[in-house]
Design an enzyme around this catalytic site. Sequence first.
Site, PDB file in Angstrom:
ATOM      1  N   ASP A   1       0.865  -1.231  -0.175  1.00 48.88           N
ATOM      2  CA  ASP A   1       0.044   0.029  -0.107  1.00 48.88           C
ATOM      3  C   ASP A   1       1.035   1.093  -0.039  1.00 48.88           C
ATOM      4  O   ASP A   1       1.170   1.808   1.099  1.00 48.88           O
ATOM      5  CB  ASP A   1      -0.895  -0.182   1.423  1.00 48.88           C
ATOM      6  CG  ASP A   1      -1.889   1.100   1.315  1.00 48.88           C
ATOM      7  OD1 ASP A   1      -2.017   1.843   0.405  1.00 48.88           O
ATOM      8  OD2 ASP A   1      -2.541   1.316   2.390  1.00 48.88           O
TER       9      ASP A   1
ATOM     10  N   GLU B   1      -2.479  10.048  -0.769  1.00 50.09           N
ATOM     11  CA  GLU B   1      -3.912   9.267  -0.868  1.00 50.09           C
ATOM     12  C   GLU B   1      -4.286   9.059   0.596  1.00 50.09           C
ATOM     13  O   GLU B   1      -5.336   9.210   1.116  1.00 50.09           O
ATOM     14  CB  GLU B   1      -3.714   8.165  -1.575  1.00 50.09           C
ATOM     15  CG  GLU B   1      -5.193   7.460  -1.705  1.00 50.09           C
ATOM     16  CD  GLU B   1      -5.360   6.500  -0.718  1.00 50.09           C
ATOM     17  OE1 GLU B   1      -6.505   6.096  -0.655  1.00 50.09           O
ATOM     18  OE2 GLU B   1      -4.520   6.111   0.199  1.00 50.09           O
ATOM     19  N   GLU B   2      -3.225   8.843   1.535  1.00 52.47           N
ATOM     20  CA  GLU B   2      -3.517   8.113   2.797  1.00 52.47           C
ATOM     21  C   GLU B   2      -4.141   9.365   3.768  1.00 52.47           C
ATOM     22  O   GLU B   2      -5.059   8.972   4.685  1.00 52.47           O
ATOM     23  CB  GLU B   2      -2.124   7.640   3.457  1.00 52.47           C
ATOM     24  CG  GLU B   2      -1.729   6.424   2.662  1.00 52.47           C
ATOM     25  CD  GLU B   2      -2.663   5.041   2.556  1.00 52.47           C
ATOM     26  OE1 GLU B   2      -3.527   5.303   3.507  1.00 52.47           O
ATOM     27  OE2 GLU B   2      -2.216   4.254   2.370  1.00 52.47           O
TER      28      GLU B   2
END
Lengths: 457, 457
Positions: free
Chosen positions: B291, B325-326
């Site tokens: 991820d 994104e996180e």
Amino acid sequence: MRYLLLVFLLITTQIEAQNNDQKQINEIYNTALTNGSGYAWLNYLSNQIGGRLSGSLQAQKAVDYTKKILDSMGLDRVWLQPVRVPKWVRGTPEFAYIESDPGLTNNVPICALGGSVATPLGGIKAGVVEVQGIEGLKVLGKEKIQGKIVFFNKAMDPTNIDTYMSYSGSVDQRYAGANEAAKYGAVGVIVRSLNLRLDDFPHTGAMSYGDTPMESRIPAAAISTNGAELLSATLKLNPDINFFFRQNCKMLPDVDSYNVIGEIKGSTYPNEILVVGGHLDSWDLGDGSHDDGAGCVQSMEVLRLLKATGYKPKRTIRVVLFMNEENGLRGGTEYAEQASKNNEKHIFALESDAGGFTPRGFSFDCNQANFKQIESWKSLFEPYLVHLFVKGGSGADIGPLKNDNIVLAGLRPDSQRYFDHHHSANDTFAHVNKRELELGAASMASLVYLFDQYGIK
Amino acid sequence: MRYLLLVFLLITTQIEAQNNDQKQINEIYNTALTNGSGYAWLNYLSNQIGGRLSGSLQAQKAVDYTKKILDSMGLDRVWLQPVRVPKWVRGTPEFAYIESDPGLTNNVPICALGGSVATPLGGIKAGVVEVQGIEGLKVLGKEKIQGKIVFFNKAMDPTNIDTYMSYSGSVDQRYAGANEAAKYGAVGVIVRSLNLRLDDFPHTGAMSYGDTPMESRIPAAAISTNGAELLSATLKLNPDINFFFRQNCKMLPDVDSYNVIGEIKGSTYPNEILVVGGHLDSWDLGDGSHDDGAGCVQSMEVLRLLKATGYKPKRTIRVVLFMNEENGLRGGTEYAEQASKNNEKHIFALESDAGGFTPRGFSFDCNQANFKQIESWKSLFEPYLVHLFVKGGSGADIGPLKNDNIVLAGLRPDSQRYFDHHHSANDTFAHVNKRELELGAASMASLVYLFDQYGIK
């Protein structure tokens, strides 16, 4: 009008059957994922017992342990089926090096192939010739091979999506390489490990000398893929290097062992038998978690799941943990012989022997009528992403049961990682994922349920 | 007769197109599996750079590294797109214990949730109340929560085959738990890690305080699943135990960062843009291999594979490595804003942000006409065991591109192992399998190829 009513009844009955099947299968999956037992059993087999080579103390412990578990499951019958098995022992750890110049050596990881003879006590040191598979021997010819160690370096083909196809394409050099090379005067063989990735684990596996007399047998070992790359690169720089290896494995006389069997008696057709199984023996380098501890605990879990969901089988469902798949297939052979001797009617056998990874489907060895019936069940497996229903092989242990009136099947888990572990010290419990193992068991139990419901064509 | 000839020509043209597609796709897969670059890139991202939290030095190194790689690939254009990103830092390692009696303590593994405030310098010690998700707060009410630490212990549902559904079902307690619990007078929250297995890794992830003023914000941490089980069991024995935790994370002012972009100009329809991407930032506990290092290198690999197989795109194909994104989605938001400002016509966007596991298929956010076209391609993917073509979500970063004239898609790898790693110190390179990563990249490249060939409806 009466005809229409009949058609209507027929259709609603079919829909109801389909609904009942989906409900039962859903309960099987839910039970496996919330309340599975297989992972804990595998933990014991792997971490309390370990590698279970035929004839070893660990193999006997695995027989005792799994029998004890089956005894505790409330089955109708649990028993041990005697089998004589070969006993090959590895001895002290193998040792090997590449000698690129006199006195200049690089150790490389090797392991004896299962069934190999030992080297002389002090080891073998000789020149090396590299070949790509058994066909490579003919290319070189006796003159270039005589007195040398043959290095079989045919890699597994990375382009097959089904990694078993790549295994099949390279396994002959491991199984028959030593026997063939000896005919050309080789003094030993080193075989590239059947592993799709580059790492430091040598992978063992069965080899055979056929009828070759004892005095003409030459020792065979596997080298890790990194070791194989190094050896090949070194040979390119200098074809005159030496290779040294030493191993003191040996074959002892056959010993007593067992298949472990448990069954639930069928309520309606007790004489029709469905078998689900894996093999209890494993190689000795790792703990045999994927090959085939996973298949054993999944097979035991099939019976537990059917009971736990309150299902009462119409037919007799039997779990068989076969002994000695890896180096003899004595368990599978004996089971089929006894079945035939006792006039038992086996209609379905399913083996899990391809690792405890996410199940993708099943392959079937059966006639077209049965395959058509099986395909009609595909949609029942869709919610579980089990999509692959193909004709093909089943499992080594159930193979001897083959006749015209049985469906043989093999679980097909995702195969990408399998050969990272297979037959090596890297086949350990840490590499089995609990959910993936449980999904496999649930898929197997669902298929067994359907064969129990509908029989075969 | 002329009509028949026309029909004949049409059919043979279609068959030829299908054959050409299968040939191109086969070449893509073969190239990926024999000569892939993604795994080596991921090795660098993971082991030479490591976790890449937005605003960190590592995130900047990842921008520099991936730009350098794209620069070396012979693309038509490579550039950095500026984005302002939040900068949250974890500070020194968190510390926590359960105090079951005064002086009798058990340390448990925790980590601050991303975006959380710190505890006071000396930590917080308070009584604990356990709830099952946010709904549990109302059940207890203010009286029982006031002055306490709220322990959100809703586990992920193990019965979903798609583990993302289980994630969705429990993630609210992580994202909004602290903000909600504060309304009931809680002094801190401890959240069960979003992990389907029992182990010792705490899993971080984004949380938000909404508009709650700074002085009313309470600290939030995740506890490992084993830790959560222990805390819950201890509370059952004695509801009056205390829990202590200390963390000194904080939010700093926004800083400059970048999306990294590269493209191959289309030969026929250069103004129609196809995007393939992943996110370059990651959490800080592991090295962000699954991820979403995997998604980044797969997206870069898509362009490399198309070039390596000699394919000349008709449309413009762009790789976008999104930043943040996180904990902010600033990269995805900025990319869509710039695309709109520049009147760019995006017709297709594909994101890989679900781990580098064996690809099972894709999910699509699109209209029915396009989905019908996509379904007609299913058989092309069958040889690669890519079988799942469903409607559903796509990816967070490409979401802002959504309009009526674009197809959004997400790669769907096998999801069983993903949450063993997601957002934890257990998300490392060792858990990515080279072949699985490569199969994902090849699947993505094949889908991009088809959209390039046929456009959208």
